[in-house]
Design an enzyme around this catalytic site. Structure first.
Site, mmCIF file in Angstrom:
data_model
loop_
_atom_site.group_PDB
_atom_site.id
_atom_site.type_symbol
_atom_site.label_atom_id
_atom_site.label_comp_id
_atom_site.label_asym_id
_atom_site.label_seq_id
_atom_site.Cartn_x
_atom_site.Cartn_y
_atom_site.Cartn_z
ATOM 1 N N LYS A 36 0.813 -1.216 0.000
ATOM 2 C CA LYS A 36 0.000 0.000 0.000
ATOM 3 C C LYS A 36 0.848 1.268 0.000
ATOM 4 O O LYS A 36 0.480 2.272 -0.613
ATOM 5 C CB LYS A 36 -0.949 0.018 1.197
ATOM 6 C CG LYS A 36 -0.265 0.163 2.547
ATOM 7 C CD LYS A 36 -1.266 0.336 3.670
ATOM 8 C CE LYS A 36 -0.564 0.570 5.003
ATOM 9 N NZ LYS A 36 -1.525 0.776 6.098
ATOM 10 N N ARG A 129 -6.953 -0.780 17.706
ATOM 11 C CA ARG A 129 -7.447 -0.529 16.364
ATOM 12 C C ARG A 129 -8.486 -1.610 16.105
ATOM 13 O O ARG A 129 -9.374 -1.818 16.924
ATOM 14 C CB ARG A 129 -6.302 -0.502 15.336
ATOM 15 C CG ARG A 129 -6.665 0.314 14.076
ATOM 16 C CD ARG A 129 -5.560 0.341 13.041
ATOM 17 N NE ARG A 129 -5.430 -0.932 12.350
ATOM 18 C CZ ARG A 129 -4.589 -1.139 11.344
ATOM 19 N NH1 ARG A 129 -3.809 -0.173 10.923
ATOM 20 N NH2 ARG A 129 -4.516 -2.321 10.753
#
Length: 353
Positions: A36, A129
């Site tokens: 990414k 998260r």
């Protein structure tokens, strides 16, 4: 060469890929390379494939159109949106998940496409998260194993992210114990017990990653040659694969203090200034629309960041021991967040050198 330019050293990148693969092979672990940060830039993906790295992961579906050509095992890192489950199943072999409703939707989409989609169930292990608690995960697994369109291929945890929690031996033992529990209760072996990202590389290097934890997701370790828990170098890897080259568009001597009533600057910040007298200042043709210039590290001694707007970066070059002209360039070393922004910016040219 057009500026601003992101220079990518293909020899050093290839060397990092080969050495990282050797490190994992030595410890008998698997890893997915996270593409990414470089937006699945195809020349880099191709080098990974040539190095024998075909387990590839990304967080943006658009990047999987490139990865499909090279990946033998593709993993979606960001939890799937319900609105994109059809595309997820079509483009990715597996995905990280923490919501049962999403997993059900993936199952339905996979059945329509006559596929089986792999699910790695993420656990909440302190970083805050994504991830289900161990109790919630236990209840979810009991239902996931009965879904026909998906297969539970693993469990995983995230560290070094929102909370900056460091993965250690205690955290890995909790993850391994839960993996053992799942395998014993349901009578099948998990393909992946994923113990985090580049922040877990210190455990691998010190041979402290438990046998049950057999997988990591690696981005920064490959790109910048360091683990991310303590910022230590990984033996033998290059830190300077990437260089930003920015062009000087103004070179003048000006007072260090602005003149006039001070309000918010171009980025909406209230800035204070120190009186340093007259400074030789170079304005570069790059700014906040491309990167956070304050995080870039000048490669020349005597260049100092002063500030930036959306399109301009101002550097103090008063103490630089060489002459500059308008049209010259300055080079900068980069951290992970700079790389992420620069690869994403369409205004920064990428050069494979």
């Amino acid at each position: 060469m057009q500026n601003p330019a992101l220079l990518i050293n293909k020899v050093k990148f290839r060397d990092n890929a080969l050495k990282l693969r050797a490190l994992f092979d030595k410890h008998h672990k698997e890893f997915h390379v996270v593409t990414k940060c470089f937006c699945a830039y195809e020349p880099m993906v191709q080098v990974l494939a040539e190095a024998g790295i075909t387990k590839l992961a990304d967080s943006r579906l658009e990047n999987f159109y490139c990865l499909q050509k090279y990946a033998q095992d593709s993993l979606l890192l960001r939890l799937p949106m319900l609105s994109e489950v059809t595309e997820v199943v079509g483009l990715c072999d597996m995905s990280l998940n923490s919501e049962y409703d999403t997993i059900c939707a993936l199952s339905d989409a996979a059945l329509v496409q006559q596929k089986t989609h792999g699910v790695i169930l993420m656990l909440e292990m302190g970083d805050r998260r994504e991830g289900a608690s161990l109790e919630e995960a236990d209840a979810m697994i009991a239902k996931i194993v009965n879904l026909r369109g998906v297969r539970l291929v693993g469990i995983g945890a995230n560290f070094n992210c929102y909370g900056g929690v460091i993965p250690d031996e205690k955290k890995m033992r909790e993850l391994a114990d839960f993996a053992n529990y799942v395998e014993q209760r349901y009578g099948f072996e998990l393909e992946y017990v994923s113990g985090g990202n580049s922040g877990s590389l210190w455990l691998l290097e010190e041979d402290k990653l438990l046998p049950e934890v057999n997988h990591l997701r690696i981005g920064e370790g490959l790109l910048l040659g360091r683990e991310t828990s303590f910022g230590h170098s990984i033996a033998g890897l290059h830190h300077d694969v990437f260089t930003l080259r920015a062009e000087i568009i103004e070179l003048k001597r000006k007072p260090s203090l602005p003149d006039g009533r001070i309000g918010l600057n171009a980025l909406g910040e209230q800035v204070t200034f120190k009186d340093e007298g007259m400074l030789n200042r170079a304005i570069l043709a790059i700014g906040a629309q491309d990167v956070d210039p304050s995080r870039m590290q000048p490669k020349l001694k005597g260049v100092r960041y002063l500030g930036n707007s959306s399109d301009h970066t101002i550097c103090d070059v008063t103490h630089l021991n060489q002459d500059l002209r308008v049209g010259d360039t300055l080079d900068f070393a980069l951290d992970y967040s700079c790389l992420l922004a620069l690869f994403t910016s369409p205004y920064v040219k990428k050069y494979w050198i």
